[in-house]
Enzyme design. Structure first.
Site, mmCIF file in Angstrom:
data_model
loop_
_atom_site.group_PDB
_atom_site.id
_atom_site.type_symbol
_atom_site.label_atom_id
_atom_site.label_comp_id
_atom_site.label_asym_id
_atom_site.label_seq_id
_atom_site.Cartn_x
_atom_site.Cartn_y
_atom_site.Cartn_z
ATOM 1 N N ARG A 1 0.825 -1.217 0.000
ATOM 2 C CA ARG A 1 0.000 0.000 0.000
ATOM 3 C C ARG A 1 0.863 1.272 0.000
ATOM 4 N NH1 ARG A 1 -3.639 -0.692 4.897
ATOM 5 N NH2 ARG A 1 -1.729 -1.714 5.573
ATOM 6 N N ASN B 1 -6.474 -2.460 1.664
ATOM 7 C CA ASN B 1 -6.492 -3.924 1.634
ATOM 8 C C ASN B 1 -7.930 -4.399 1.625
ATOM 9 O OD1 ASN B 1 -3.768 -4.367 1.675
ATOM 10 N ND2 ASN B 1 -3.645 -4.569 3.911
#
Ligand SMILES: [Fe+3]
Ligand SMILES: [Mg+2]
Ligand SMILES: [Zn+2]
Ligand SMILES: [Zn+2]
Lengths: 332, 783
Positions: B24, B42
């Site tokens: 990320r 996520n």
């Protein structure tokens, strides 16, 4: 050719009646008539068992099929806590069996019965044509009496109890293998074939809390301990380093790649007893000739599980399985 | 038209290994550098990215995303769906990282990773706040699987939950610009786990510098029990023969080679040769134990480390603890798993006190709990081809999640239990086959229990409720007994070598209902059919079914497993079968004089505890015994065969040697390769005092030729273009090299194992695939 009536009668008289020489047989009635008084006086339950005996070779160092047929059934009574009283015997003889050999076998039966203090009270004989049987089969049935208060049962095993074996493991199985000439195994091993009734009587007289007892015949000590585990629902652990095994038996096992724990015994029992009394019971057993090598070989575990574990010499633990069929290698 | 709308939205769904490795923040930095608006988060099946940008910008983003991936990331799927931003209010300004989407747990579990270069630099940098901190890690490295209790991989679900982060650590953890953004193992000396020493009597040892103390002890010949990443190791000075022998005695491991940890590549090069491919693997985050070849004239380790193996198991430090330890050492260390032979590796402090105290002089403990034990991986790179081969799957390589080959039901959920020895298991879920780390011999009760617990853990981790279980067909396999007694889940029995073959096909992505292939499974023994044990098999077919079209000629195993442990028995059985009376060749094999030959002969004649097997492995053992390799007894599986391969490798003039001829016959419609003639030639050669190295080489060549000959014959009757090589014997690099060269030369496509071992550690995957193939066929019939 199958024996005619007269020849058969002669065989029975000359071989069986002359050898066994008991009044019940001598009366030649169709059944043995047994006084109830003796039975009632010595116990409150009858024990009744039957077994058939088939073995190759018929005679082996330390015994023959006759001794086996008497001791086997006597021991099946004894390990139930019964005093053996009477035996029946049935013979299936293949035509061509040497008379001398039959005589030796029947004499061994007489001697074994005498030693175990049982009487052979009824019997039967059949002769089958050559090729229709394997030399000789014997069936014996036995009756014994169980004294009041004696309660031997595999389900009574409790966590913490000790497992005792009455002597060296695997002697009979190894001796029979050694007796097979085609195997070329050398050595002077004797079968342990003998009666256990005297030993059991002594064990019961100690008053120890014996939970269960079995004679370790076919399937060996492993099979008996599995029966204990299965009936009580508790896991049982055996210690490889405590198993009494004769070096000669160990040798046979090593060569053949087999385990003495699976070998048949014909004069050994496995008992489970309360832990506190185990050493004391073993000491008493060792005073009897049939229990000279008695020792503690294992313990009942608290685990609720039907399994037998073996603490190996290497220190690890593995499950002692009963083979499904022929032993098959696992190593890939 | 979309092009006319000024603001476009794209939703990217990225599947694969994209969580727990700094993915990320990577997306965040990339999007910011491109000045894109949107968000990343996520989700249960991977990572979701929303971008508000033009199609052109999307293309650029996508290109760079895939090109500059973080080291551990693997993108398996990437789908883009456009959406109308006007319909969905979203981030209007900057690109941001959003909290995880709710829903089912994430099923990607990352293996443990070796300390990365950045952390290593900080570890030895006096100016870093992590200077000499033994638990330094970041999003690119450190423990994962071994400290996970549950998914998703969040700190609360790991053993790091016991440590609250200090202010500085928390800042780094929350900063997307930082290498430790959402690094679940984030910790420092102020707030994290610590390390201490204990003496075997259980008291802790107060020292200024534990690592100096450890080094001192090791130099003095002492043995250390060292808590590592996935379990305890026992270690000692690898140059100290007395220490090595003591370690072997304590462990109950007489001969099997011990692994060695070197300080760095430079030191390692002084002892063993290493190719670039080997170096790459050794220094990768997986950091396996690599089997390397000692230099002929290189420096020597203590001779007791690998007394009979041509290979040396080598590794480099892969945790900060190792790096700190090796920094105080001048030489390599023996590093072997902390357990007695046949017991599972110890991974818990209390267990270590109980089980390792009498083996070690000093215990190195720490308080970061290992939740799931995982032993080191063992691997090898094939010379020449550079082919990577896994010998034992463990840390870094497991859990291994392979996508199911095309055609398999992506919704399947099941569990394959694997074989009894070298066990691994395989959980099928979400279109993947997840293969566990090495578990070991299931006959050992402690290992059996540890394996059952590990299976349970995998089921929780991957949230899978298996609807079928698969196992080997061997009636005496522990796992088979258990699974067939447990009636709660239907059990499928899979033939051993069919599983070996299917495993090889599956690893290579062969599709479900593809063309039939020929599997050559050269193996130890496995239950074939009620008539016998197989082990040198030519199986024609696919996942669902095979026909046994050829095999080695079966030979007796007098004494069953005992014959495997005492290879002289196999030699006697092979000689008798070849028509050679062992009594007549005692001059060639004097060690047979003291053996009970008559008994073994009659065991074979009367089949007393003497099964027949077409095993290839046992043939190697027998030839090994004939050349003086562990004829009396072996102390670990394959010892004689490994020594035989080593002999062949020493053969000075391999080019001039012809292979031993073998007979090929057809019986009952099945081709048979008969090793009988090998023995006549071998006997002749030994009579003429031909060096054993050449004999070993001639055997390898001959067997390879024989196998190729059989493959060619089979091809006449059964069409195939693909050949799959499997079975434990394929670990023999020499043999497999010859087979591959021959068969590829003959125009066949040759498949070998890539991610899993060719031995029984690969069985579980094969069992799973065979079972699924059969289930899918049965479903097809119903419809
Ligand atoms: Fe195998
Ligand atoms: Mg009986
Ligand atoms: Zn790092
Ligand atoms: Zn901190």
């Amino acid at each position: 050719m199958v024996l005619g009536g007269l020849a058969m009668r002669r065989l029975i008289e000359e071989v069986f009646l002359a050898t066994f020489d008991t009044p019940e047989l001598a009366s030649m009635e169709d059944q043995a008539r047994l006084p109830l008084g003796d039975v009632i006086a010595s116990g409150d339950r009858l024990a009744f068992t039957t077994d058939s005996y088939v073995i190759d070779p018929l005679e082996f160092p330390g015994g023959n099929i006759g001794a086996l047929a008497v001791n086997g059934t006597v021991n099946d009574l004894a390990v139930g806590g019964a005093s053996p009283l009477y035996l029946s015997c049935g013979f299936i003889i293949e035509e061509g069996l040497p008379l001398e050999q039959l005589r030796r076998i029947v004499e061994a039966m007489r001697d074994a019965a005498e030693q175990a203090e049982v009487r052979i009270v009824t019997g039967d004989t059949k002769v089958v044509p050559h090729g229709k049987g394997d030399k000789l089969f014997i069936n014996t049935s036995g009756i014994g009496v169980i004294a009041p208060g004696v309660e031997l049962a595999a389900h009574r095993c409790r966590p913490g109890d000790r497992v005792i074996v009455s002597g060296t493991v695997g002697d009979h199985g190894a001796a029979v293998l050694q007796a097979r000439e085609d195997l070329a195994l050398e050595g002077g091993l004797l079968s342990d074939c003998r009666s256990l009734s005297g030993l059991v009587r002594d064990m019961l007289s100690t008053g120890a809390d014996i939970r269960a007892m079995r004679d370790a015949t076919r399937g060996g000590v492993a099979a008996v301990v599995h029966e204990f585990s299965s009936a009580s629902g508790r896991a049982i652990r055996l210690f490889e380093d405590r198993l009494p095994v004769r070096p000669e038996v160990r040798g046979v096992c090593e060569i053949l790649g087999l385990d003495a724990l699976h070998f048949a015994n014909e004069g050994k029992l496995v008992a489970v007893v309360a832990a506190a009394q185990a050493n004391w019971l073993v000491a008493r057993m060792r005073q009897h000739p049939a229990g000279r090598d008695a020792c503690v070989i294992g313990e009942v575990l608290p685990d609720v599980s039907v399994q037998v574990r073996l603490r190996t010499l290497m220190g690890g633990e593995r499950l002692l399985d009963l083979p499904v069929g022929e032993l098959l290698p696992r190593i890939c | 038209m979309a092009g006319q709308i000024e603001e476009t939205g794209f939703r990217l769904h990225i599947g694969g290994r994209v969580q727990g490795i700094g993915f990320r923040p990577y997306v965040w930095r990339l999007a910011r550098s491109l000045d894109l608006r949107g968000m990343v988060r996520n989700i249960p099946t991977g990572v979701e990215v929303e971008l508000r940008c033009s199609a052109l910008e999307l293309a650029l983003f996508r290109k760079r995303l895939l090109r500059e991936l973080p080291p551990q990331a693997v993108v398996e799927t990437l789908t883009v769906t456009p959406f109308m931003p006007a319909d969905e209010p979203g981030p209007q300004s900057m690109f941001c990282i959003r909290p995880s989407g709710s829903g089912e747990g994430v099923t990607v579990v990352l293996p443990d990773l070796a300390t990365c270069a950045d952390c290593r630099a900080e570890l030895f940098n006096p100016l870093s706040r992590y200077y000499r901190y033994p638990f330094i890690s970041c999003t690119h490295c450190g423990p994962r699987f071994s400290i996970m209790a549950e998914t998703p991989y969040d700190r609360a679900g790991t053993s790091m939950a016991a440590f609250g982060m200090c202010e500085v650590c928390r800042r780094e953890y929350l900063d997307p610009e930082d290498r430790r953004f959402h690094a679940q193992g984030q910790a420092c000396a102020a707030c994290g786990p610590s390390l201490w020493l204990e003496t075997p009597d259980g008291s802790s040892l107060q020292v200024n510098d534990p690592f100096e103390q450890m080094g001192e002890q090791l130099r003095a010949g002492r043995i250390l029990a060292l808590k590592g990443l996935g379990g305890f190791h026992l270690c000692c000075n690898a140059l100290d023969e007395a220490a090595v022998q003591r370690l072997r005695r304590c462990k109950g491991r007489p001969d099997k080679a011990l692994a060695v940890m070197f300080t760095d590549l430079e030191q390692l090069r002084a002892y063993v040769s290493i190719s670039p491919e080997e170096r790459n693997w050794l220094t990768s985050p997986q950091a396996p134990i690599l089997l390397l070849r000692p230099h002929r004239n290189g420096r020597r380790l203590a001779p007791g480390i690998a007394p009979d193996s041509p290979w040396l198991g080598c590794m480099l430090p892969y945790t900060p603890i190792h790096h700190l330890l090796m920094s105080v050492m001048t030489g390599p260390l023996v590093m072997t798993s902390g357990n007695r032979s046949g017991q599972p590796q110890v991974f818990d402090n209390q267990e270590a006190r109980e089980q390792l105290a009498d083996m070690a002089d000093l215990l190195v403990m720490h308080d970061r709990d290992i939740l799931q034990p995982i032993d080191d991986s063992v691997a090898r790179v094939q010379q020449g081809s550079g082919y990577r081969e896994v010998v034992r799957p463990g840390r870094g390589l497991a859990p291994l999640a392979l996508p199911l080959p095309p055609g398999f039901d992506p919704a399947a959920q099941g569990l394959a239990l694997g074989g009894d020895l070298k066990n691994t298991f395989c959980l099928v879920q979400a279109g993947r086959a997840v293969i566990s780390q090495y578990q070991g011999d299931q006959q050992q009760l402690a290992i059996q229990h540890a394996t059952a617990a590990m299976r349970q853990h995998y089921r929780q981790l991957y949230r899978t409720e298996p609807v079928w279980q698969a196992c080997d067909r061997h009636p005496d396999y522990r796992l088979t007994r258990d699974v067939t007694e447990d009636r709660t889940v239907p059990a499928a029995l899979v033939q051993h070598h069919h599983a070996h073959l299917a495993s090889c096909l599956g690893e290579n992505g062969v599709l479900l209902d593809g063309e039939a292939v020929l599997g050559v499974c050269l193996d130890g023994t496995g239950f074939g059919d009620p008539d016998g044990l197989w082990g040198g098999e030519f199986l024609y077919g696919n996942y669902a079914d095979v026909v046994r079209v050829g095999s080695l000629r079966a030979c007796a195993l007098p004494g069953g497993d005992t014959a495997t442990r005492e290879p002289w028995r196999l030699l006697v059985a092979q000689l008798l079968q070849a028509g050679i009376d062992p009594e007549n060749v005692l001059d060639i094999w004097p060690m047979l004089v003291s053996k009970p030959l008559a008994v073994v002969r009659s065991m074979i004649e009367h089949r007393i505890n003497t099964p027949m097997s077409s095993s290839a492995g046992r043939l190697f053992d027998a030839v090994g015994a004939a050349l003086g390799c562990y004829a009396d007894s072996i102390s670990y599986e394959g010892q004689a065969a490994i020594a035989l391969e080593a002999l062949a490798q020493q053969c000075a003039v391999p080019a001039g040697i012809g292979g031993y001829a073998m007979d090929v016959t057809k019986r009952d419609g099945r081709w048979q390769l008969d090793p009988g003639r090998i023995w006549l030639q071998l006997l002749d050669d030994l009579r003429q005092r031909r060096p054993p190295e050449e004999v070993a080489q001639a055997f390898h060549l001959g067997l390879a030729q024989g196998v190729v000959e059989l493959v060619t014959r089979i091809q006449h009757d059964y069409p195939f273009e693909t050949l799959a090589l499997s079975g434990g014997v394929m670990q023999n690099a020499r043999l497999v090299g010859l087979l591959e060269a021959h068969c590829t030369g003959a125009g066949l496509k040759v498949l070998r194992h890539r991610h899993l071992p060719c031995n029984d550690s690969g069985l579980a995957l094969g069992q799973a695939l065979v079972t699924m193939a059969r289930l899918s066929r049965a479903r097809g019939r119903q419809e």
